[in-house]
Design an enzyme around this catalytic site. Sequence first.
Site, PDB file in Angstrom:
ATOM      1  N   TYR A   1      -0.754   2.904   6.959  1.00 28.12           N
ATOM      2  CA  TYR A   1      -0.036   1.755   6.402  1.00 28.12           C
ATOM      3  C   TYR A   1       1.350   2.173   5.894  1.00 28.12           C
ATOM      4  O   TYR A   1       2.367   1.798   6.456  1.00 28.12           O
ATOM      5  CB  TYR A   1      -0.828   1.126   5.262  1.00 28.12           C
ATOM      6  CG  TYR A   1      -1.885   0.118   5.664  1.00 28.12           C
ATOM      7  CD1 TYR A   1      -2.441   0.110   6.941  1.00 28.12           C
ATOM      8  CD2 TYR A   1      -2.346  -0.824   4.755  1.00 28.12           C
ATOM      9  CE1 TYR A   1      -3.410  -0.808   7.295  1.00 28.12           C
ATOM     10  CE2 TYR A   1      -3.320  -1.759   5.098  1.00 28.12           C
ATOM     11  CZ  TYR A   1      -3.853  -1.742   6.375  1.00 28.12           C
ATOM     12  OH  TYR A   1      -4.818  -2.660   6.720  1.00 28.12           O
TER      13      TYR A   1
ATOM     14  N   GLU B   1     -11.079  -3.369   0.537  1.00 27.43           N
ATOM     15  CA  GLU B   1     -10.876  -2.153  -0.247  1.00 27.43           C
ATOM     16  C   GLU B   1     -11.399  -2.312  -1.669  1.00 27.43           C
ATOM     17  O   GLU B   1     -11.739  -1.335  -2.323  1.00 27.43           O
ATOM     18  CB  GLU B   1      -9.387  -1.804  -0.270  1.00 27.43           C
ATOM     19  CG  GLU B   1      -9.077  -0.454  -0.867  1.00 27.43           C
ATOM     20  CD  GLU B   1      -7.610  -0.085  -0.726  1.00 27.43           C
ATOM     21  OE1 GLU B   1      -7.287   1.114  -0.788  1.00 27.43           O
ATOM     22  OE2 GLU B   1      -6.771  -1.005  -0.538  1.00 27.43           O
TER      23      GLU B   1
END
Length: 392
Positions: free
Chosen positions: A133, A249
């Site tokens: 990311y 997450e």
Amino acid sequence: MDLRYTPEDEQFRAEVREWLSDHLAGEFAALKGLGGSGREHEAPQERQAWNQHLAAHGWTCLGWPVEYGGRGLNLLRQVIFHEEYARSNAPARVNHLGEELLGPTLIAHGTEEQRRRFLPGIAGVTELWCQGYSEPGAGSDLAGVRTRARLEGGEWVIDGQKIWTSLAQHAQWCFAVVRTEPGSRRHAGLSYLLVPMDQAGVEVRPIRQLTGTSEFNEVFFDGARTEESLVVGAPGDGWRVAMATLGFERGVSTIGQQVGFARELAGVVATAKANGRYDDPILRDRLAQAFVGLEVLRVHALRTLSAYEAGSQGPEASVSKLLWARWHRELGELAMDVRGGSALTATGSYDLDAQQTLFLFSRADTIYGGSDEIQRNIIAERVLGLPREPRP
């Protein structure tokens, strides 16, 4: 959702506790307490073997549907497992990114072919994953991604750089957000690709941290390739898929994280009693406040998970991140204040003990996984209705 444990839940808890007690023995006994934030360098191969042992006995992917290799357990049973896993001092799992992030993402947004190809390796802990990311110019501002990919001969060809890539040195695969539409800006034109790490076009460079360890890495893509079919969701729809991954997450593993926090707090209290600092009323009050704060974290985490179970996509996860990151960072500061002057010295060349590692690594808690500033923006815009921050 009713968050009270039934007699059947408590029976399941006893089953988990007994299994962990029986199996964290022999060759696995020495792994107790190893791994985790700032300590991922500890026995990675041995911890993967332990994770594979868990998988062989049905203790991975507990919330996944049975048809994809999981056990289909409800939220409370998953919470129970993570609580008992942390209380047993079992080693940190090496497969978190695959099991808790990518797996649920593929189940929700992947093709059936992608699920058949990758979910068994995640469930069996035979293939490890890292997350591509952040970039040097796009950390908390993920929409600024500049790593690009183009289609060429039935493959995506990838060029660019990722940074702060956890465990890339051990991973066989990376799920990466890249820009696939030339000239696109911000959230548009991004795609979510699955990229093999073991190829000539991928270079991993460890980043040495304050703790002396290197669990984070820079990853360079220079003509790296992956199959055209290994895009999750439609090309150009990567932002939506990436946000879904970030939602996963904040899963049930955060409950186990808080059990680990409780163990760290207990260590700080024990130090204060041993060196006499517990008699200082100001420090004793700070220790009490830390205990209260940890209880607040647990209740809020359960409320957040309950809301997600009910289908909410609200700001609860952002609030949770703000709460635990600041609490944990302050615990590191408290640990140093309790230790006094001895906290400033390391043994050997640079050998840190657990509380020194806690202090140094927790400085990053309010930055990684979504910085405090980003979480506050989310809350301001989505809850308070404040205008978006102007951009150039």
